[in-house]
Design an enzyme around this catalytic site. Structure first.
Site, mmCIF file in Angstrom:
data_model
loop_
_atom_site.group_PDB
_atom_site.id
_atom_site.type_symbol
_atom_site.label_atom_id
_atom_site.label_comp_id
_atom_site.label_asym_id
_atom_site.label_seq_id
_atom_site.Cartn_x
_atom_site.Cartn_y
_atom_site.Cartn_z
ATOM 1 N N ASP A 160 -3.920 -6.628 -11.978
ATOM 2 C CA ASP A 160 -4.377 -7.950 -13.213
ATOM 3 C C ASP A 160 -3.465 -8.763 -13.718
ATOM 4 O O ASP A 160 -2.394 -8.167 -13.715
ATOM 5 C CB ASP A 160 -4.688 -6.568 -14.101
ATOM 6 C CG ASP A 160 -4.983 -7.181 -15.207
ATOM 7 O OD1 ASP A 160 -5.470 -9.018 -15.348
ATOM 8 O OD2 ASP A 160 -5.469 -6.877 -16.389
ATOM 9 N N ASP A 170 -5.314 -17.680 -15.068
ATOM 10 C CA ASP A 170 -6.021 -16.034 -14.374
ATOM 11 C C ASP A 170 -6.863 -15.376 -12.802
ATOM 12 O O ASP A 170 -7.922 -16.325 -13.201
ATOM 13 C CB ASP A 170 -6.840 -15.208 -15.584
ATOM 14 C CG ASP A 170 -6.856 -14.041 -15.354
ATOM 15 O OD1 ASP A 170 -5.873 -13.201 -15.596
ATOM 16 O OD2 ASP A 170 -8.178 -13.679 -15.980
#
Length: 427
Positions: free
Chosen positions: A100, A305
């Site tokens: 992540d 992201d």
């Protein structure tokens, strides 16, 4: 186990190891093992993106409010798209964890669990490892946790770490030997979670944070840089994640843009870019610069992201992009509600290929031009061609779908993001 600090010698070892050897891991999409159609895969990705965007919007409001007072409320994500396989402990046990870029902490479920979610691997048991050590409250990693996320009533560092989608982990901060691919790394600081909840864990045992904070894996390794190259959406092939010396771009086509620091301390972990404009075809859209501005309270701006599948744009920018595509694409607009996207065109099977206008994001010092497959999805079974983008609140997000077959390098030492087109399954 004896209580120890994360010593300077271990930190130096981590730096020397990552700088000289480098680490190579394989990112596997969470849906790769599911036998789903392209439409089903895309719909799941839309839902996952909407959840991630919604959690960002709601938690950002709380975070910016908290930053003006005495409360610390760091924001992290958990709804992500990619997993990696690692091994932990001595003797080591294999674990599948989430990778992540939107959070810092490295953590996994630990036995004995007071409350744990189901995972496919055995739960890591620190009592069976020869290299497990608790970290004391005075350790630098413990002190890097916000005061509201640590309990130092005793010697041991107890932590609590939460995510925007209400996932959380709580337990003891510790150090352990991790194995990444063929590289064994001692003394990695991690959260040994005894009470955990992870929304849509998709068979994961925990999370490896790759964000900018001191608790993240890349920060602990002192690697200075990492990169990934995401293979085409829906393919079963994995994508490389490279840390340290292996993370480099080659070729004259690579471009770079500065990484921007959010002024809100509760948002400092995210990777922000300076998006200045968007072109569709030959038209530079009349979007005011204020739409993409990163504000003094930490709101707005543009995050890159990998875990957010589809790019989301602030309302005004999204509407301008959608209207321009509708104007330039010479196909009838169709109802695409079954796909989850707002703008779809009728494109029956066997129809000749239409002319798709190019899409370019203009960053500070770099132009990111996407091939049509990175922003248009064709649903052959439904006879649709859809713009693969969504609307967000005040913060825009450059998602993983738009980064397909693009080698993206995060240069933390140079405070820059570089990118170049690549054939990711051959990297």
């Amino acid at each position: 186990m004896a209580h120890i600090f994360l010593s300077l010698a271990i930190v130096c070892l981590l730096f020397q190891l990552s700088a000289a050897t480098g680490i190579r891991l394989q990112l596997t999409h969470v849906d790769a093992k599911l036998n789903l159609t392209k439409t089903e895969l895309s719909r799941r990705a839309v839902e996952r993106t909407r959840l991630r965007v919604a959690s960002l919007s709601s938690s950002l409001a709380a975070s910016t409010t908290a930053s003006t007072g005495n409360v610390q409320a760091p924001l992290h994500w958990a709804q992500v798209s990619y997993q990696i396989d690692i091994a932990v402990g001595t003797p080591s046990i294999p674990l599948t964890v989430i990778a992540d870029t939107g959070s810092d902490l490295v953590w996994m479920q630990c036995a004995p669990c007071q409350y744990c979610f189901r995972q496919p691997n055995d739960i890591y048991d620190p009592s069976k490892s020869n290299t497990f050590s608790k970290l004391e409250c005075s350790s630098s990693l413990c002190q890097s946790l916000p005061s509201g996320n640590r309990n130092c009533d005793g010697t041991d560092c107890e932590y609590f770490y939460s995510y925007a989608d209400k996932s959380y982990t709580t337990g003891l901060l510790a150090s352990e030997t991790f194995t990444f691919g063929s590289v064994l790394v001692p003394g990695v600081g991690f959260g040994c979670g005894r009470m955990n909840s992870l929304s849509n864990s998709d068979g994961s045992a925990g999370i490896v944070g790759l964000a900018r904070g001191p608790l993240s894996l890349v920060s602990q390794l002192g690697a200075g840089k990492f990169s990934y190259c995401l293979t085409s959406f829906g393919e079963s092939s994995s994508s490389p994640l490279l840390i340290g010396s292996l993370a480099s771009l080659s070729g004259a086509a690579a471009q770079s843009t500065p990484l921007v620091q959010n002024p809100n301390p509760n948002m400092k972990s995210f990777y922000y870019l300076s998006l200045q404009g968007i072109s569709v075809g030959t038209t530079l859209l009349p979007i005011p610069s204020s739409v993409f501005a990163l504000n003094s309270d930490g709101s707005g701006g543009t995050i890159i992201d990998s875990g957010t599948t589809y790019t989301g744009l602030q309302h005004e920018a999204y509407e301008a992009v959608k209207q321009e595509f509708q104007s330039q694409v010479d196909l009838p607009v169709a109802d695409g509600s079954r796909t989850g996207f707002d703008l779809c065109f009728s494109y029956p099977s066997g129809a000749p290929p239409g002319s798709i206008p190019k899409l370019v994001f203009h960053f500070d010092g770099a132009d990111m031009e996407f091939p049509p497959r990175n922003y248009m999805i064709r649903y052959v079974d439904a006879g649709l061609l859809c713009l693969a983008m969504l609307e967000t609140g005040g913060t825009s997000i450059l998602g993983g779908f738009q980064q397909q077959n693009m080698h993206v390098l995060y240069d933390l030492s140079g405070n820059a993001l570089s990118f170049a087109a690549a054939q990711c399954d051959q990297l």
